[in-house]
Design a protein around this motif. Structure first.
Motif: not given
Length: 207
Positions: A44-45, A54, A74-76, A141, A143, A163, A165
């Protein structure tokens, strides 16, 4: 002084780790337990320095001092049954694999030839704090923030959030030791390599 690498450059550096990984999978017919994770994680970022977009939600910012962040990714990821135990929640061992791989990739934006390239050395210590169970089917997510890096050691911290947060499922402290990437791994070229090898960005200070 050289301009700070852009978000696009940082993203390309992390993507290159995955591209080289898949070339190795194909070459070596690799079927290890991290293969599923590397195919299902969604980038994601990424950043050099604090992430620009993110980031974790505001109520978590006090735990993540941005000025000291050297790089990030950052991953999903969807927690499917393959990552779960008989209670239909994420297995603690799966969290170890997820954090080990996802925090390591955060070194990508600051890597250089011979300096934390590809999958960034070996793990010296990976300490996970499990806060809440992650039910099967949950999208999380992850981080990853690099806080310290030198020629031989790196320290990365990771958080696994819901997701939206609002929920922190687990956190980790990851200490890595740099070892040279295998020559045959680096001989497999990816599109990023030309830019990677021409980089003139100064390396991070020694520990």
């Amino acid at each position: 002084m050289a301009a700070a690498p852009s978000r696009e450059t940082a993203l390309a550096a992390v993507k290159a780790i995955f591209e080289r990984y898949w070339l190795l999978v194909e070459k070596e017919n690799y079927a290890g337990f991290d293969k599923r994770l590397m195919s299902e994680a969604v980038l994601l970022d990424a950043s050099v320095g604090p992430p620009s977009t993110m980031t974790p939600p505001p109520d978590q910012q006090s735990a993540i001092p941005a000025p000291s962040i050297i790089a990030s990714a950052t991953f999903s990821l969807k927690i499917t049954p393959a990552y779960c135990n008989l209670n239909n929640v994420m297995h603690g061992g799966a969290a170890g694999v997820i954090f080990d791989m996802m925090t390591t990739t955060a070194l990508g934006p600051i890597a250089r030839p011979g300096y934390w390239d590809f999958l960034g050395g070996v793990t010296r210590n990976l300490n996970i704090s499990y806060l809440r169970a992650v039910p099967v089917g949950t999208i999380v997510h992850v981080h990853s923030h690099v806080y310290q890096v030198g020629r031989s050691m790196a320290y990365i911290k990771g958080w696994m959030f819901s997701e939206d947060g609002k929920t922190v499922y687990c956190t980790c402290d990851h200490h890595k030791v740099s070892v040279p990437s295998r020559k045959e791994h680096m001989e497999l070229k990816v599109p990023w390599d030309e830019q990677f090898e021409q980089s003139r960005e100064p390396a991070a200070p020694k520990l």
